[in-house]
Design an enzyme around this catalytic site. Structure first.
Site, PDB file in Angstrom:
ATOM      1  N   CYS A 382       0.847  -1.191   0.000  1.00  0.00           N
ATOM      2  CA  CYS A 382       0.000   0.000   0.000  1.00  0.00           C
ATOM      3  C   CYS A 382       0.893   1.256   0.000  1.00  0.00           C
ATOM      4  O   CYS A 382       1.478   1.603  -1.015  1.00  0.00           O
ATOM      5  CB  CYS A 382      -0.950  -0.032   1.185  1.00  0.00           C
ATOM      6  SG  CYS A 382      -2.312   1.169   1.063  1.00  0.00           S
ATOM      7  N   HIS A 516      -3.602  -5.153   0.345  1.00  0.00           N
ATOM      8  CA  HIS A 516      -3.074  -5.699   1.607  1.00  0.00           C
ATOM      9  C   HIS A 516      -3.143  -7.232   1.578  1.00  0.00           C
ATOM     10  O   HIS A 516      -4.103  -7.826   2.078  1.00  0.00           O
ATOM     11  CB  HIS A 516      -3.875  -5.156   2.787  1.00  0.00           C
ATOM     12  CG  HIS A 516      -3.626  -3.714   3.078  1.00  0.00           C
ATOM     13  ND1 HIS A 516      -2.644  -3.284   3.935  1.00  0.00           N
ATOM     14  CD2 HIS A 516      -4.211  -2.598   2.587  1.00  0.00           C
ATOM     15  CE1 HIS A 516      -2.646  -1.960   3.984  1.00  0.00           C
ATOM     16  NE2 HIS A 516      -3.590  -1.524   3.166  1.00  0.00           N
ATOM     17  N   GLU A 518      -1.659  -9.353   3.338  1.00  0.00           N
ATOM     18  CA  GLU A 518      -1.603  -9.968   4.668  1.00  0.00           C
ATOM     19  C   GLU A 518      -2.987 -10.335   5.189  1.00  0.00           C
ATOM     20  O   GLU A 518      -3.133 -11.222   6.035  1.00  0.00           O
ATOM     21  CB  GLU A 518      -0.888  -9.047   5.657  1.00  0.00           C
ATOM     22  CG  GLU A 518      -1.630  -7.772   6.037  1.00  0.00           C
ATOM     23  CD  GLU A 518      -1.349  -6.586   5.139  1.00  0.00           C
ATOM     24  OE1 GLU A 518      -1.549  -5.430   5.573  1.00  0.00           O
ATOM     25  OE2 GLU A 518      -0.925  -6.822   3.978  1.00  0.00           O
TER      26      GLU A 518
END
Length: 544
Positions: A382, A516, A518
């Site tokens: 990001c 993102h 994750e």
């Protein structure tokens, strides 16, 4: 009809209700049951989207674009069940909905009150979209006794009566402190907490007791006697070496068996826990280790990067190595470049995560430059991708004034505010002066990958779907200049207007992503980008 498990906490906060809920759900899954976990948050924010990471930790984003509590990340990582907007509700959202209904006249002139209107709204939230489930686990945020949580406690009291005996139980997570001077575990705080909960009309069926020392049978019996539960329903919860060992630990203490017993269900055989045994084995017996430097601005509270921390661990599981995370404050590198080498040279890889605002930005740009020049694996997420583009523009494309409009007016807006984009339901718009909450590009969006790119080989596909949370985008007007400097735009939105991924093919491993990743990584299914990133760190560690 779904059965409900209501989870409350007492004595102190941060006892691990979310991990307990996630672990119990994983154990029920291992027994073949269909589960979903929900979170009730008593605070008055509509969602955590505008809250400081130092106040509340990370904001977890779902596929459908909800900004939610970080516990939903635990729920997904432990169960693999994708969370939804309907899985997290706050007092603010409940009250906002009720006030909007009252303004429309939906209550036909009635006096709007906590009971029944607020409690009815909470119950409706708990029961929504549950027809295809065996168990719905509902975690109540905060601590019993907090004035904010009273409407939620009252709602679950009513709901337990409405669904009937055998269809809902209550689990209370409490603390049994160890007094070192006396050499004793003290059960009185648990007794008082259960008494307070019972006074509100909710009698726990199972007690989960957090403690630093093993809980003797005599103390379990004492808690059971004073708290009106069977001794077998007093479950000790000692600290674990890894959160991924917690399901195995709770199973060994009989949590899943006691929950089924409370419902009048017979435990059929043993659950299949091979998934968790494999994960714990990989964590306990690594074949090496690597160090990843995370250069961020919220490093004072690691909960601000909870999903990122876990995704790096998952990358370690995929490569069977231990991942040591070196948390580095980006501001260290601003005006003090002598710190850079000392902080980053011990790292086998460098990661710059998402963030908002100008503070620490120049330090992150310095980190990108260090990783690029020293050929150290670099992962920008990001904001980390945006700073990689700014660094590339300044140092390799000859655009010395390259910056982001997030930091103020700039003659070279390599990164700028996005005001229009194609969303899941068509064109979405936002004004620069509009509200902050819920106005970002949120949730899952597709991206198209260059078939010859590094990321396409990592994903094994040329089409992906990833979760976003950001207001600013890399300006495609600078695409040609950046690519001349070696920074390739290898992933774009389906309409070709928004950059999703950049990479440097001439670098050992240099990838920046606008989304993102994750948020979609799990211990039993590590995200391919994190698995590949840690694999590159392993190679780097062998070069040193």
């Amino acid at each position: 009809m779904a059965r409900f498990i209501f989870i409350t906490g007492g004595v102190v906060s941060s006892l691990g209700k979310g991990l307990m809920a996630a672990s119990l759900a994983a154990l029920l899954q291992a027994r073949g049951y269909r589960v979903r976990i929900r979170k009730f948050d008593p605070y008055l924010n509509v969602d955590p989207g505008t809250m400081s990471p130092y106040q509340h930790g990370e904001v977890y984003v779902t596929d459908d674009g909800a900004e939610t509590d970080l516990d939903l990340g635990h729920y997904e990582r432990f169960t693999g069940v994708a969370s939804r907007q309907s899985d997290n509700v706050t007092s603010g959202r409940i009250y906002k909905t009720i006030i909007e209904r009252e303004r429309r006249g939906d209550y036909l002139g009635a006096t709007v009150q906590v009971i029944p209107h607020v409690t009815d709204a909470i119950k409706a939230f708990a029961r929504a979209e549950t027809d295809d489930l065996d168990f719905v686990l509902c975690e109540i945020g905060g601590t019993v006794g907090d004035i904010e949580s009273l409407p939620f406690i009252e709602a679950i009291r009513q709901l337990k009566n409405e669904v009937g005996r055998g269809q809902a139980i209550s689990i209370h997570v409490t603390l049994v402190p160890y007094i070192a001077a006396a050499g004793e575990l003290k059960t009185k705080p648990t007794q008082h907490s259960v008494r307070e909960l019972a006074a509100l009309g909710v009698q726990p069926d199972v007690l989960v007791c957090r403690c630093e020392q093993p809980l003797p049978a005599s103390e379990r019996a004492k808690i059971a006697l004073f708290c009106n539960v069977p001794a077998s329903s007093v479950i000790p919860a000692l600290d674990a070496k890894s959160i991924y060992a917690v399901p195995l630990q709770y199973h060994a203490e009989g949590l899943d068996t006691e929950v089924l017993r409370a419902f009048g269900l017979e435990a059929q055989g043993k659950p299949d826990l091979s998934r968790w045994q494999h994960i714990v084995d990989a964590l306990t017996n690594p074949e090496g280790e690597v160090t990843v430097g995370v250069v961020g601005k919220y490093v004072g509270l690691q909960d601000a990067y909870k999903s990122l921390n876990e995704a790096l661990v998952h990358g370690g599981i995929a490569n069977r190595v231990k991942v040591n995370i070196r948390w580095i404050d980006a501001e260290l590198f601003e005006g003090n470049k002598s710190e850079i080498a000392g902080q980053l040279e011990p790292c086998d890889a460098i990661l710059v995560p998402g963030a908002f605002g100008e503070r620490g930005a120049e330090g992150k740009i310095e980190s990108v430059r260090f990783a690029r020049e020293r050929e150290i694996p670099y992962f920008g997420i990001c904001f980390g991708m945006q700073m990689a583009c700014v660094e590339g523009a300044r140092d390799l494309s000859g655009i010395a004034d390259a910056s982001s409009t997030e930091f103020g007016p700039t003659p070279e807006p390599v990164v700028g505010l996005i005001t229009e984009w194609m969303g899941r339901d068509g064109l979405e718009k936002r004004q620069a002066s509009g509200d902050l909450g819920g106005t970002m590009r949120l949730g899952a969006y597709e991206a198209r990958l260059d078939g010859n790119s590094v990321v396409a080989s990592i994903y094994g596909s040329d089409t992906i779907s990833e979760r976003h949370r950001h207001r600013y985008e890399v300006n495609t007007g600078y695409k040609e200049a950046l690519e001349k400097g070696g920074l390739v735009f290898s992933g774009m939105s389906p309409d070709g207007t928004l950059p999703e991924i950049v990479e440097r093919p001439d670098h050992p491993w240099f990838v920046g992503v606008q989304f993102h990743p994750e948020l979609k990584s799990k211990p039993f299914d590590p995200h391919p980008l994190f698995a590949s990133f840690i694999g590159a760190a392993v190679k780097q560690s062998r070069l040193v």
